[in-house]
Design a protein around this motif. Structure first.
Motif, short mmCIF file in Angstrom:
data_model
loop_
_atom_site.label_atom_id
_atom_site.label_comp_id
_atom_site.label_asym_id
_atom_site.label_seq_id
_atom_site.Cartn_x
_atom_site.Cartn_y
_atom_site.Cartn_z
N MET A 1 15.25 24.40 8.66
CA MET A 1 14.07 23.62 8.95
C MET A 1 12.80 24.40 8.63
SD MET A 1 12.72 21.69 12.35
CE MET A 1 12.44 23.12 13.32
N LEU A 2 12.74 25.67 9.03
CA LEU A 2 11.53 26.44 8.77
C LEU A 2 11.24 26.55 7.28
CD1 LEU A 2 11.46 29.32 11.35
CD2 LEU A 2 9.98 27.33 11.18
N SER A 3 12.27 26.65 6.46
CA SER A 3 12.01 26.75 5.04
C SER A 3 11.36 25.47 4.52
CB SER A 3 13.29 27.05 4.27
OG SER A 3 14.21 26.00 4.41
N ARG A 4 11.76 24.32 5.04
CA ARG A 4 11.14 23.07 4.62
C ARG A 4 9.68 23.01 5.07
NH1 ARG A 4 12.87 17.22 3.46
NH2 ARG A 4 10.92 16.17 3.88
N ILE A 5 9.41 23.47 6.28
CA ILE A 5 8.03 23.50 6.77
C ILE A 5 7.20 24.44 5.92
CG2 ILE A 5 6.54 24.18 8.69
CD1 ILE A 5 8.75 23.13 10.57
N THR A 6 7.76 25.62 5.64
CA THR A 6 7.05 26.59 4.80
C THR A 6 6.77 26.01 3.42
OG1 THR A 6 8.12 28.39 5.99
CG2 THR A 6 7.15 28.93 3.86
N GLN A 7 7.75 25.33 2.85
CA GLN A 7 7.55 24.71 1.54
C GLN A 7 6.45 23.66 1.61
OE1 GLN A 7 11.40 23.18 0.53
NE2 GLN A 7 12.26 25.21 0.16
N ALA A 8 6.46 22.86 2.66
CA ALA A 8 5.43 21.82 2.81
C ALA A 8 4.06 22.45 2.95
CB ALA A 8 5.74 20.93 4.01
N MET A 9 3.97 23.53 3.72
CA MET A 9 2.68 24.18 3.93
C MET A 9 2.16 24.80 2.63
SD MET A 9 2.11 23.43 6.99
CE MET A 9 0.77 24.43 7.54
N ARG A 10 3.04 25.27 1.79
CA ARG A 10 2.61 25.83 0.51
C ARG A 10 2.06 24.75 -0.41
NH1 ARG A 10 7.73 29.63 0.03
NH2 ARG A 10 6.96 31.32 1.31
N ARG A 11 2.64 23.55 -0.32
CA ARG A 11 2.18 22.44 -1.16
C ARG A 11 0.93 21.79 -0.58
NH1 ARG A 11 7.53 20.58 -0.47
NH2 ARG A 11 6.69 18.85 0.71
N LEU A 36 10.44 14.10 16.67
CA LEU A 36 9.57 13.91 15.51
C LEU A 36 9.99 14.81 14.36
CD1 LEU A 36 6.15 13.42 17.32
CD2 LEU A 36 7.63 11.66 16.29
N ASN A 37 10.50 16.00 14.65
CA ASN A 37 11.05 16.85 13.59
C ASN A 37 12.20 16.16 12.90
OD1 ASN A 37 10.14 19.57 12.80
ND2 ASN A 37 10.07 19.91 15.01
N VAL A 38 13.11 15.59 13.68
CA VAL A 38 14.26 14.88 13.11
C VAL A 38 13.78 13.70 12.26
CG1 VAL A 38 16.26 13.45 13.68
CG2 VAL A 38 15.87 15.61 14.89
N LEU A 39 12.80 12.96 12.77
CA LEU A 39 12.26 11.81 12.03
C LEU A 39 11.66 12.26 10.69
CD1 LEU A 39 11.56 8.78 11.99
CD2 LEU A 39 9.40 9.39 13.11
N ALA A 40 10.89 13.33 10.70
CA ALA A 40 10.28 13.82 9.46
C ALA A 40 11.34 14.31 8.48
CB ALA A 40 9.28 14.93 9.77
N MET A 41 12.39 14.95 9.00
CA MET A 41 13.46 15.47 8.14
C MET A 41 14.31 14.35 7.55
SD MET A 41 15.01 18.94 9.75
CE MET A 41 15.11 18.41 11.45
N GLY A 45 12.90 5.67 4.77
CA GLY A 45 11.87 4.70 5.11
C GLY A 45 10.45 5.22 5.03
N HIS A 46 10.27 6.46 4.57
CA HIS A 46 8.91 6.97 4.39
C HIS A 46 8.89 7.97 3.23
CE1 HIS A 46 10.76 9.81 7.28
NE2 HIS A 46 10.00 10.72 6.72
N ASP A 47 7.69 8.23 2.76
CA ASP A 47 7.56 9.12 1.60
C ASP A 47 7.32 10.57 2.03
OD1 ASP A 47 4.89 9.26 2.36
OD2 ASP A 47 4.20 7.93 0.77
N ALA A 48 7.31 11.45 1.06
CA ALA A 48 7.15 12.88 1.32
C ALA A 48 5.79 13.20 1.95
CB ALA A 48 7.34 13.67 0.03
N THR A 49 4.77 12.45 1.60
CA THR A 49 3.44 12.71 2.17
C THR A 49 3.45 12.47 3.67
OG1 THR A 49 2.38 12.10 0.09
CG2 THR A 49 1.00 12.08 2.06
#
Length: 145
Positions: A1-11, A36-41, A45-49
Motif C-alpha cells: 500500500m505504501l508504495s502505491r501512496i508513494t507513487q501517487a504522491m510522486r505523480r 477509505l484506503n480499501v475503497l481507494a485501492m 467505479g472510479h478513476d485514478a484521479t
C-alpha cells in the motif's frame, strides 16, 4: 500500500489539484481511514484521479479512535452545510459511491466529498467552481451520522 501512496504522491502535488493548495488539517477515525484506503485501492467505479485525491487526504490525516473524534468533524454519513466566499450555500450528505444520488447524497470519491472528509465546522477549503473560478468553501455545520 505504501508504495502505491508513494507513487501517487510522486505523480501528484498540491499544485496539481487546486482544492489541495492550502487545505486545513483533517482527522479521521481509524475505522474510516482503513475503509477509505480499501475503497481507494479497489479502483472499481472510479478513476485514478479520484484514488489519488483520496490517497492525498488519507496520507495527511490525523488518525484517532472512534471515541476521540471531535463533534463537528465531517465523516461518512455526515450532513454538511457550507457556504462559499461568494455567498453560495450548499448542503450535502457524505456517502459511499454506491449510495450517491442527485438529491444531495455526495460520493466520498467526488472532488467535493474527498475535500470535505475530516474537516471541522469553521474550516475553509480552497475550491474551484463549476466554471473554474477559485472559491473558498467554509463548513458551517456538521450533523450526524
Amino acid at each position: 500500500m505504501l508504495s502505491r501512496i508513494t507513487q501517487a504522491m510522486r505523480r501528484l502535488s498540491p499544485c496539481d489539484l487546486p482544492e489541495m493548495k492550502v487545505a486545513p488539517p483533517i482527522t479521521l477515525t481509524d475505522i474510516e481511514h482503513r475503509r477509505l484506503n480499501v475503497l481507494a485501492m479497489a479502483g472499481s467505479g472510479h478513476d485514478a484521479t479520484a484514488s489519488d485525491r483520496m490517497y492525498w487526504e488519507l496520507d495527511r490525516a490525523r488518525i484517532v479512535p472512534e471515541a476521540e473524534l471531535a463533534a463537528g468533524t465531517v465523516r461518512m454519513g455526515s450532513i454538511v452545510s457550507y457556504r462559499t466566499d461568494g455567498g453560495v450555500v450548499g448542503n450535502i450528505t457524505l456517502v459511499y459511491p454506491d449510495q450517491a444520488d442527485s438529491s444531495g447524497r455526495t460520493s466520498i470519491l467526488s472532488p467535493l466529498g474527498t475535500a470535505l472528509i475530516g474537516v471541522s465546522v469553521g474550516d475553509s477549503i480552497p475550491w474551484s467552481s463549476e466554471d473554474g473560478r477559485p472559491v473558498t468553501l467554509t463548513v458551517t455545520s456538521v450533523s450526524g451520522p
